[in-house]
Design an enzyme around this catalytic site. Structure first.
Site: not given
Ligand code: PNS
Length: 170
Positions: A24, A48, A97, A135
């Site tokens: 990150h 999560k 990645r 993570s």
């Molecule tokens: O590190 P992560 O857990 O892969 O991040 C995921 C994240 C936070 C980018 C994603 O879950 C998100 O954007 N959540 C917010 C809700 C949202 O906008 N959902 C629609 C996205 S398609």
């Protein structure tokens, strides 16, 4: 721009960051060279069940990006594109990645574009040294007594030690 001035570009780098890894950080360091401002945005209502509470994750991220210019750390709730709009951000940064990341990222990018065509998702590749670091794996290795040094900032190693030292921890 007609007056010859370039518009300032704000990029959002969203995620759970539970915890932040050197992968990150590598993306953030690359991003500061491309964008005028990066907001590292931690999802606050993650389904999560994160290991670290939001406040801890924010504290950790703040401490490890402190030396980087033009990086802010915030949390957000709800739709990412709404949050991006509220920060006048035109870019969402995501790290890629390996091919295995692609399908999920592709779906999210296209859904976000449908929801907000004014925000572009930009994918960046971390250094190959971190291409296998996540993570989830860092937590698993640490929980099972392995060494995560070099994969996460030292601050995270310290926090993981403290977390897993408390009885009853996952
Ligand atoms: O590190 P992560 O857990 O892969 O991040 C995921 C994240 C936070 C980018 C994603 O879950 C998100 O954007 N959540 C917010 C809700 C949202 O906008 N959902 C629609 C996205 S398609």
């Amino acid at each position: 721009m007609t007056d010859g001035k370039r518009a300032q570009v704000t990029a959002i780098y969203p995620g759970t960051f539970d915890p932040i890894t050197n992968g990150h950080l590598d993306i953030i360091a690359r991003g500061v060279r491309l964008f005028d401002r990066i907001i590292v945005a931690l999802l606050s209502n993650a389904d999560k069940e994160p290991l670290f509470p939001l406040e801890d994750r924010m504290e950790i991220v703040r401490s490890v990006v402190a030396r980087l210019p033009n990086v802010q750390v915030e949390s957000f709730d709800g739709l990412l594109v709404n949050y991006a709009r509220s920060r006048s951000a035109s870019v969402i940064v995501r790290g890629l990645r390996a091919l295995s990341d692609f399908e999920y990222e592709f779906q999210m990018a296209l859904m976000n574009r449908r929801l907000e065509p004014g925000v572009e998702t930009v994918f960046m590749m971390p250094s190959e040294a971190y291409s296998y670091v996540s993570s989830r794996l860092v937590k698993e290795v640490f929980r099972l007594g392995g060494d995560a040094t070099g994969l996460v900032p030292q601050e995270v190693v310290t926090r993981l030690k403290a977390r897993y030292a408390s009885p009853g921890r996952r």
